[in-house]
Design an enzyme around this catalytic site. Structure first.
Site, PDB file in Angstrom:
ATOM      1  N   TYR A 160       0.874  -1.186  -0.088  1.00 25.80           N
ATOM      2  CA  TYR A 160      -0.179  -0.097  -0.013  1.00 25.80           C
ATOM      3  C   TYR A 160       0.822   1.310   0.073  1.00 25.80           C
ATOM      4  CZ  TYR A 160      -4.339  -2.553   0.817  1.00 25.80           C
ATOM      5  OH  TYR A 160      -5.374  -3.609   0.451  1.00 25.80           O
TER       6      TYR A 160
ATOM      7  N   GLU B 244      -7.987  -7.590   5.525  1.00 31.04           N
ATOM      8  CA  GLU B 244      -7.204  -8.620   4.732  1.00 31.04           C
ATOM      9  C   GLU B 244      -6.333  -9.432   5.946  1.00 31.04           C
ATOM     10  OE1 GLU B 244      -5.108  -6.161   1.993  1.00 31.04           O
ATOM     11  OE2 GLU B 244      -6.728  -5.570   1.066  1.00 31.04           O
TER      12      GLU B 244
ATOM     13  N   GLY C 126     -23.686 -17.839 -18.125  1.00 34.66           N
ATOM     14  CA  GLY C 126     -22.719 -18.345 -18.609  1.00 34.66           C
ATOM     15  C   GLY C 126     -21.916 -19.170 -17.593  1.00 34.66           C
TER      16      GLY C 126
END
Length: 405
Positions: free
Chosen positions: A98, A140, A274
Site C-alpha cells: 500500500y 485482509e 454463462g
C-alpha cells in the site's frame, strides 16, 4: 471517520478529482509499472490493463469511497471494502504494498491536477487514501488469519486429478493438495486464484469459482476459455485449456470471496449466466448435502444448451431439493434443451425474472456479466426485494462497485 478539517476539502474537490480520476489512475499505473515491472508481469492481470478495465475499477472504488466519507460520515462502504479485500487476499497482497501504491498514486494526482493540489488538498486526499488502505489492511489481516496463512502466503501446490471438457469452451479441473492431504473446506460461493507461468516467463494470476461440494477432499474449478474478440484472448484460460493435464501441479491460493451462501431457512434465488453458474453449483451442492428444505429458485441464462457448462449436474442438484425450481433461458435453444415436460422451465431469449412468482423476502445471489447483473438486480428491486438482500459476483474487475451503496 474523515476529520472535520478534511471533510469540506474533499466535498469541494470531489467533482474535480472525479472528473479526472481515470486520467489519474491511467498515469498511476504507468508510473507504477515503469518502476515495478514485476507487478505487471506477475501480479496484475495484463488483459485488464490492456483494455482499461482495471483502471476503471480503481477509479470507481476511490470515488465511491470518498463519496461515502462525505455523504455518510462515520460509516465505511463495507460492500466495496469487502469485495476488494477478498480479491487482494486471493492475490497475496501485503500491507507494505500500500505504501508503493500511495507513492505513485499521489504523484499521478499532483501531475494531473497541477496547482489545484494545494498542501491542504493533498493532506485531505492523503487522509482518504489511508482511511481506505488501513481499512483494507485490517480486513485482509482477518482473512489471512481465517485461512490459517501468514500475510500474503496463501499459495499451495495442487495436483490436477481429473480433467473434463464440460462444453467446447469450458474445462473442469479437479484439484487435490500435492501433499496428498484433503483440500480444506470452503464456503459455498468462494473462489481461488490460480497462478501459471506463461511462455514469456510471466506468472499471471486469475480467479475461478469453486464449483464442487464445499466439504469434498478435492476442489474443482471450471474455466471458460476467453476467446479474442473486443479484447485479447485470455492468457491463463488459454494456457489451462491447452496445457493443463492430469498429474500437473498448479499454484493455487486459499479460498476467498464474499458471495457466500448465508445460513437460514428463507427463500433463495440463485441466478447466473454463462460460466457464472459455478458458484451456484457449490451452493446447490451444499443445500443438497445438508438436506435443505428452503424454497430455491434457480435461474440460468446461456447462448445454447451446448454452451451451458454442468447442465446435467445442475438439473440433478435441483431435483434433489424438495422445494426447488429450475428456469433456463437460451438465446438459441436446440434439440439438447430439456423438454418442456421436465421440471425445468425452458424459454427462448434472455433471462427475465419479472415473469417468475418470487417472494419479496428472498435472498438473491447473482453471478455473470455486468449487463446480466444490472438487469436481474433492477427487476428484483422493482419486485420489492430489499437491496441488501441482493448479492453479486461480476466477472473480472468490478466496474459496478458502488451498486449496493
Amino acid at each position: 471517520m474523515l476529520s472535520e478539517q478534511s471533510t469540506p476539502v474533499i466535498r469541494a474537490t470531489l467533482p474535480a478529482v472525479g472528473a479526472a480520476i481515470e486520467d489519474i489512475t491511467d498515469l498511476f499505473y504507468r508510473k507504477l509499472f515503469d518502476t515495478h515491472p514485476e507487478l505487471l508481469r506477475d501480479l496484475f492481470n495484463r488483459g485488464n490493463q490492456a483494455n482499461g478495465a482495471q483502471r476503471q475499477a480503481l477509479a470507481g472504488s476511490i470515488a465511491a469511497f470518498a463519496r461515502t466519507l462525505v455523504d455518510h460520515p462515520g460509516t465505511l462502504p463495507e460492500t466495496i471494502l469487502g469485495r476488494i479485500a477478498h480479491k487482494h487476499a486471493s492475490l497475496g497482497i501485503t500491507s507494505d504494498q500500500y505504501k508503493i501504491v500511495h507513492k505513485h498514486l499521489f504523484a499521478a494526482i499532483a501531475e494531473v491536477l497541477g496547482e489545484a493540489v494545494t498542501p491542504q488538498v493533498a493532506a485531505a486526499w492523503d487522509e482518504v487514501y489511508w482511511l481506505m488502505a488501513n481499512a483494507l489492511i485490517a480486513i485482509e489481516a482477518g482473512l489471512y488469519a481465517q485461512s490459517g496463512a501468514a500475510e500474503g502466503e496463501v499459495w499451495q501446490p495442487m495436483t490436477i486429478v481429473e480433467r473434463s471438457a464440460e462444453t467446447p469452451g469450458a474445462l473442469a479441473l479437479t484439484l487435490r493438495p500435492a501433499d496428498g492431504t484433503p483440500a480444506r473446506p470452503f464456503r459455498p460461493g468462494q473462489y481461488v486464484s490460480v497462478q501459471v507461468q506463461l511462455p514469456d516467463g510471466a506468472r499471471q494470476i486469475r480467479q475461478y469459482s469453486l464449483s464442487s461440494a464445499p466439504d469434498r477432499p478435492e476442489w474443482r474449478i471450471s474455466v471458460k476459455r476467453v476467446e479474442a474478440g473486443a479484447g485479447p484472448a485470455g492468457e491463463v484460460s488459454s494456457w489451462l485449456h491447452e496445457r493443463a493435464r492430469v498429474g500437473d501441479v498448479l499454484t493455487v491460493s486459499a479460498a476467498f470471496g464474499d458471495l457466500t451462501l448465508a445460513d437460514g431457512d428463507g427463500p433463495l434465488l440463485l441466478a447466473s449466466a454463462g460460466i457464472g453458474c459455478t458458484p451456484m453449483l457449490a451452493m446447490l451442492h451444499h443445500l443438497a448435502a445438508t438436506g435443505s428444505s428452503r424454497p430455491v429458485t434457480v435461474v440460468h441464462a446461456d447462448r445454447t444448451p451446448a454452451d451451458h457448462a454442468h447442465l446435467d449436474e445442475l438439473r440433478s442438484l435441483v431435483d434433489e431439493l424438495p422445494h426447488a425450481a429450475l428456469h433456463l433461458w437460451y438465446e438459441e435453444p436446440d434439440a439438447q434443451a430439456p423438454a418442456p415436460t421436465t421440471p425445468a422451465r425452458v424459454s427462448r431469449g434472455r433471462a427475465d425474472v419479472s415473469t417468475l412468482p418470487l417472494p419479496h423476502d428472498l435472498t438473491a445471489y447473482l453471478c455473470g456479466p455486468l449487463p446480466f447483473l444490472r438487469t436481474i438486480r433492477g427487476d428484483l428491486l422493482r419486485h420489492g426485494v430489499a437491496p441488501q438482500a441482493i448479492h453479486y459476483e461480476v466477472f473480472g474487475p468490478d466496474l459496478w462497485l458502488a451498486a449496493d451503496q
